[in-house]
Design an enzyme around this catalytic site. Structure first.
Site, PDB file in Angstrom:
ATOM      1  N   HIS A  72       0.882  -1.297   0.122  1.00  0.00           N
ATOM      2  CA  HIS A  72       0.010   0.251   0.223  1.00  0.00           C
ATOM      3  C   HIS A  72       0.994   1.223   0.127  1.00  0.00           C
ATOM      4  CE1 HIS A  72      -3.841  -1.846   0.612  1.00  0.00           C
ATOM      5  NE2 HIS A  72      -3.216  -2.852   1.350  1.00  0.00           N
ATOM      6  N   TYR A 203      -9.274   4.545   7.653  1.00  0.00           N
ATOM      7  CA  TYR A 203      -9.257   4.853   9.199  1.00  0.00           C
ATOM      8  C   TYR A 203     -10.259   5.903   9.230  1.00  0.00           C
ATOM      9  CZ  TYR A 203      -4.801   2.695  10.099  1.00  0.00           C
ATOM     10  OH  TYR A 203      -3.663   1.825  10.183  1.00  0.00           O
ATOM     11  N   PRO A 295      -3.123   0.065  18.640  1.00  0.00           N
ATOM     12  CA  PRO A 295      -3.061  -0.427  17.463  1.00  0.00           C
ATOM     13  C   PRO A 295      -3.161   0.504  16.403  1.00  0.00           C
ATOM     14  CG  PRO A 295      -5.111  -1.480  18.357  1.00  0.00           C
ATOM     15  CD  PRO A 295      -4.320  -0.720  19.371  1.00  0.00           C
ATOM     16  N   LYS A 299       1.861   0.276  15.009  1.00  0.00           N
ATOM     17  CA  LYS A 299       3.179   0.373  15.121  1.00  0.00           C
ATOM     18  C   LYS A 299       3.812  -1.010  16.155  1.00  0.00           C
ATOM     19  CE  LYS A 299       4.531   3.562  13.125  1.00  0.00           C
ATOM     20  NZ  LYS A 299       4.150   2.918  12.089  1.00  0.00           N
ATOM     21  N   TYR A 387       4.046   6.998   9.543  1.00  0.00           N
ATOM     22  CA  TYR A 387       3.465   5.248   9.203  1.00  0.00           C
ATOM     23  C   TYR A 387       4.165   4.476   8.758  1.00  0.00           C
ATOM     24  CZ  TYR A 387      -0.653   2.762   8.041  1.00  0.00           C
ATOM     25  OH  TYR A 387      -1.578   1.655   8.054  1.00  0.00           O
TER      26      TYR A 387
HETATM   27  P1  FAD Z   1       4.333 -11.096  21.563  1.00  0.00           P
HETATM   28  O1  FAD Z   1       3.818 -11.400  20.139  1.00  0.00           O
HETATM   29  O2  FAD Z   1       3.322 -11.172  22.765  1.00  0.00           O
HETATM   30  O3  FAD Z   1       5.217 -12.600  22.000  1.00  0.00           O
HETATM   31  C1  FAD Z   1       5.612 -12.783  23.120  1.00  0.00           C
HETATM   32  C2  FAD Z   1       5.922 -14.381  23.309  1.00  0.00           C
HETATM   33  O4  FAD Z   1       6.293 -14.731  24.425  1.00  0.00           O
HETATM   34  C3  FAD Z   1       4.241 -14.932  23.136  1.00  0.00           C
HETATM   35  O5  FAD Z   1       4.578 -15.894  22.020  1.00  0.00           O
HETATM   36  C4  FAD Z   1       4.176 -15.544  24.606  1.00  0.00           C
HETATM   37  O6  FAD Z   1       3.556 -16.724  24.513  1.00  0.00           O
HETATM   38  C5  FAD Z   1       5.731 -15.946  25.037  1.00  0.00           C
HETATM   39  N1  FAD Z   1       5.882 -15.788  26.481  1.00  0.00           N
HETATM   40  C6  FAD Z   1       5.132 -15.194  27.582  1.00  0.00           C
HETATM   41  N2  FAD Z   1       5.517 -15.286  28.797  1.00  0.00           N
HETATM   42  C7  FAD Z   1       6.379 -16.471  28.361  1.00  0.00           C
HETATM   43  C8  FAD Z   1       6.911 -17.230  29.344  1.00  0.00           C
HETATM   44  N3  FAD Z   1       6.665 -17.205  30.700  1.00  0.00           N
HETATM   45  N4  FAD Z   1       8.004 -18.438  28.981  1.00  0.00           N
HETATM   46  C9  FAD Z   1       8.124 -18.674  27.582  1.00  0.00           C
HETATM   47  N5  FAD Z   1       7.419 -17.848  26.637  1.00  0.00           N
HETATM   48  C10 FAD Z   1       6.504 -16.781  27.176  1.00  0.00           C
HETATM   49  N6  FAD Z   1       1.452  -4.081  15.508  1.00  0.00           N
HETATM   50  C11 FAD Z   1       1.778  -3.606  14.337  1.00  0.00           C
HETATM   51  O7  FAD Z   1       2.931  -3.155  14.322  1.00  0.00           O
HETATM   52  N7  FAD Z   1       1.050  -3.414  13.389  1.00  0.00           N
HETATM   53  C12 FAD Z   1      -0.382  -3.688  13.547  1.00  0.00           C
HETATM   54  O8  FAD Z   1      -0.917  -3.513  12.537  1.00  0.00           O
HETATM   55  C13 FAD Z   1      -0.743  -4.143  14.716  1.00  0.00           C
HETATM   56  N8  FAD Z   1      -2.027  -4.333  14.797  1.00  0.00           N
HETATM   57  C14 FAD Z   1      -2.565  -5.273  15.965  1.00  0.00           C
HETATM   58  C15 FAD Z   1      -3.729  -5.642  15.952  1.00  0.00           C
HETATM   59  C16 FAD Z   1      -4.454  -6.175  17.119  1.00  0.00           C
HETATM   60  C17 FAD Z   1      -5.551  -6.824  17.287  1.00  0.00           C
HETATM   61  C18 FAD Z   1      -3.514  -6.415  18.215  1.00  0.00           C
HETATM   62  C19 FAD Z   1      -3.721  -7.370  19.444  1.00  0.00           C
HETATM   63  C20 FAD Z   1      -2.090  -6.128  18.125  1.00  0.00           C
HETATM   64  C21 FAD Z   1      -1.571  -5.285  17.013  1.00  0.00           C
HETATM   65  N9  FAD Z   1      -0.146  -5.148  16.970  1.00  0.00           N
HETATM   66  C22 FAD Z   1       0.217  -4.518  15.801  1.00  0.00           C
HETATM   67  C23 FAD Z   1       0.721  -5.468  18.012  1.00  0.00           C
HETATM   68  C24 FAD Z   1       1.593  -6.672  17.685  1.00  0.00           C
HETATM   69  O9  FAD Z   1       0.771  -7.806  17.669  1.00  0.00           O
HETATM   70  C25 FAD Z   1       2.453  -6.681  18.833  1.00  0.00           C
HETATM   71  O10 FAD Z   1       3.125  -5.464  19.348  1.00  0.00           O
HETATM   72  C26 FAD Z   1       3.484  -7.809  18.602  1.00  0.00           C
HETATM   73  O11 FAD Z   1       3.012  -9.182  18.602  1.00  0.00           O
HETATM   74  C27 FAD Z   1       4.779  -7.659  19.791  1.00  0.00           C
HETATM   75  O12 FAD Z   1       5.514  -8.683  19.392  1.00  0.00           O
HETATM   76  P2  FAD Z   1       6.362  -9.154  20.683  1.00  0.00           P
HETATM   77  O13 FAD Z   1       7.132 -10.472  20.253  1.00  0.00           O
HETATM   78  O14 FAD Z   1       7.088  -8.148  21.581  1.00  0.00           O
HETATM   79  O15 FAD Z   1       5.481  -9.990  21.980  1.00  0.00           O
HETATM   80  C1  DHB Z   2      -4.409  -3.836  10.882  1.00  0.00           C
HETATM   81  C2  DHB Z   2      -4.184  -3.443  12.085  1.00  0.00           C
HETATM   82  C3  DHB Z   2      -3.908  -2.299  12.740  1.00  0.00           C
HETATM   83  O1  DHB Z   2      -3.619  -2.045  13.920  1.00  0.00           O
HETATM   84  C4  DHB Z   2      -3.891  -1.179  11.746  1.00  0.00           C
HETATM   85  O2  DHB Z   2      -3.775   0.071  12.270  1.00  0.00           O
HETATM   86  C5  DHB Z   2      -4.091  -1.414  10.225  1.00  0.00           C
HETATM   87  C6  DHB Z   2      -4.301  -2.758   9.862  1.00  0.00           C
HETATM   88  C7  DHB Z   2      -4.880  -5.121  10.627  1.00  0.00           C
HETATM   89  O3  DHB Z   2      -4.968  -5.825  11.182  1.00  0.00           O
HETATM   90  O4  DHB Z   2      -4.771  -5.147   9.056  1.00  0.00           O
END
Ligand code: FAD
Ligand code: DHB
Length: 393
Positions: A72, A203, A295, A299, A387
């Protein structure tokens, strides 16, 4: 067991770090509490910043994304039943974002990591961090949750374990400061088997509240509507969800949203959170373990990858040249980028949501902010630059 870097978590932060360290010749093991199927099946983020897709290509992880991702070079902002195109490509010298879901990124990271001979222990229980303020840290855990306790000895421990993991808690409370903002609204997200309604992300801030239209594939769409974070998903029939989406996404010029079967739905709360510092002795925390963004700015995943890029470079400097300086500055370096991500996510969230606790004055300011993006190239450039992903300093 012994490795150089013991990583808690196999989410985006933990797995990208394992790949970056492997490229630098540094050994790492990931301990993950969930099963592989659970990690690969959880629907979360969708948007990758331009440099994250470039990094995936560099790491040999880009092939499927290049085939299946959606590229995009613009987004639509909508208010007053009118849609405004933000030409991200033109405003950022041709940069674009990629819509390629987090769980697909994770599948690619896991397959390649195992193919490279890397170790990811899925389904561990009782992960405990030891000795990060000594020269010999370790992680104890149980394989298969109720198996015998095992110990992973390492030089450094990385808490890439999300918001609820033990990583952040291992920084003594007296040495850390936590900053938090909880928003009075949440997102109800759906995955629907419906045709594409619009060629780019929308959005929308309408009288009924916020909605976001995103995509997954030509016949699978992702959509979100603002809701009460404490609401029960059982209160949201499919008909009620479609009613809310139609009301918030449709425009005055007759454009209509395409419906389909809803395959998945869930509610998430929105919060902003930062922990300072992001390190203690031989422990480093990364991604959601250290910071959460609402979200709206897309980011979260991108900030997680940025942290581990900084960390992998610092560990490389330490192992190759015994240069400790970048490791000592890890938290400071990351937090500069993190706070800009927090600012942008807060800006997008407050500008685009309906907040009953706000005054009419504040509501008017949000529409002025939106109109500024429509009328001022400087404002539009600032949004676009944030963005697609800010440059690394
Ligand atoms: P996580 O993905 O939470 O990974 C951490 C891992 O550690 C997990 O698998 C967990 O099981 C494991 N863990 C926890 N405790 C333990 C333990 N004690 N022992 C062993 N393992 C453990 N971000 C974007 O950049 N763009 C987006 O569009 C966006 N949209 C989103 C939409 C939604 C609906 C949601 C919920 C989130 C969104 N995010 C988005 C955020 C993004 O998903 C998170 O910021 C990202 O997953 C962070 O990655 P991480 O590896 O830090 O943590
Ligand atoms: C999606 C999630 C977001 O948080 C966003 O800002 C844009 C797209 C997605 O899940 O596609």
């Amino acid at each position: 067991m012994r490795t150089q870097v013991g990583i808690i978590g196999a989410g985006p932060a933990g797995l990208f770090l394992a790949h970056l360290l492997h490229r630098a010749g540094i050994a790492a093991v990931n301990l993950e509490a969930r099963s592989r199927a659970d990690v690969e099946g959880t629907v979360r983020a969708g948007v990758l910043e331009h440099w994250v897709t470039a990094l995936m290509h560099e790491l040999g992880l880009g092939e499927r994304m290049a085939r299946e991702g959606h590229f995009h070079d613009g987004i639509s902002l909508q208010w007053d039943r009118r849609r405004h195109h933000v030409d991200i490509g033109a405003l950022t010298d041709g940069k674009r974002v990629t819509v390629y879901p987090q769980h697909e990124v994770l599948k690619d990271l896991i397959v390649k990591r195992l193919g490279d001979g890397g170790e990811i222990v899925f389904g561990v229980g009782g992960t405990t961090i030891h000795g990060v303020d000594t020269g010999q840290p370790s992680l104890s855990f149980r394989r298969d949750r109720d198996g015998n306790q095992e110990v992973l000895h390492c030089d450094y421990v990385v808490g890439a374990d999300g918001f609820h993991g033990p990583g952040r808690q291992a920084i003594p409370p007296s040495l850390r400061t936590e900053y938090q903002k909880v928003y009075p609204f949440g997102w109800l997200g759906i995955l629907t088997k419906a045709p594409l309604s619009w060629h780019e992300l929308i959005y929308a801030n309408q009288d009924e509240g916020f909605a976001l239209l995103s995509t997954r594939s030509p016949d699978m769409q992702r959509m979100y509507v603002q809701c009460d974070p404490a609401d029960d998903i059982a209160n949201w029939s499919d008909a009620r969800i479609w009613h809310a989406l139609h009301a918030r996404l449709e425009t005055g010029d007759g454009w209509r949203l395409q419906e389909g079967e809803i395959l998945q739905k869930g509610i998430i709360p929105l919060r902003s959170f930062v922990c300072e510092p992001m390190q203690h002795g031989r422990l480093f925390i990364a991604g959601d373990a250290a910071h959460i963004v609402p979200p709206t700015g897309a980011k979260g995943l991108n900030l997680a990858v940025a942290d581990v890029l900084v960390l992998s470079r610092a560990l490389e400097a330490k192992y190759r040249r015994n240069d400790q300086a970048a490791l000592d500055r890890y938290s400071e370096t990351c937090l500069r980028r993190v706070w800009k991500g927090e600012r942008f996510s807060w800006y997008m969230t407050t500008m685009l949501h309906r907040n009953e606790a706000e005054t009419d004055f504040e509501r008017r300011i949000h529409f002025a902010d939106l109109d500024l993006v429509r009328t001022s190239r400087a404002a539009a450039m600032s949004l676009a630059e944030n963005y697609v992903g800010l440059p690394f300093d």
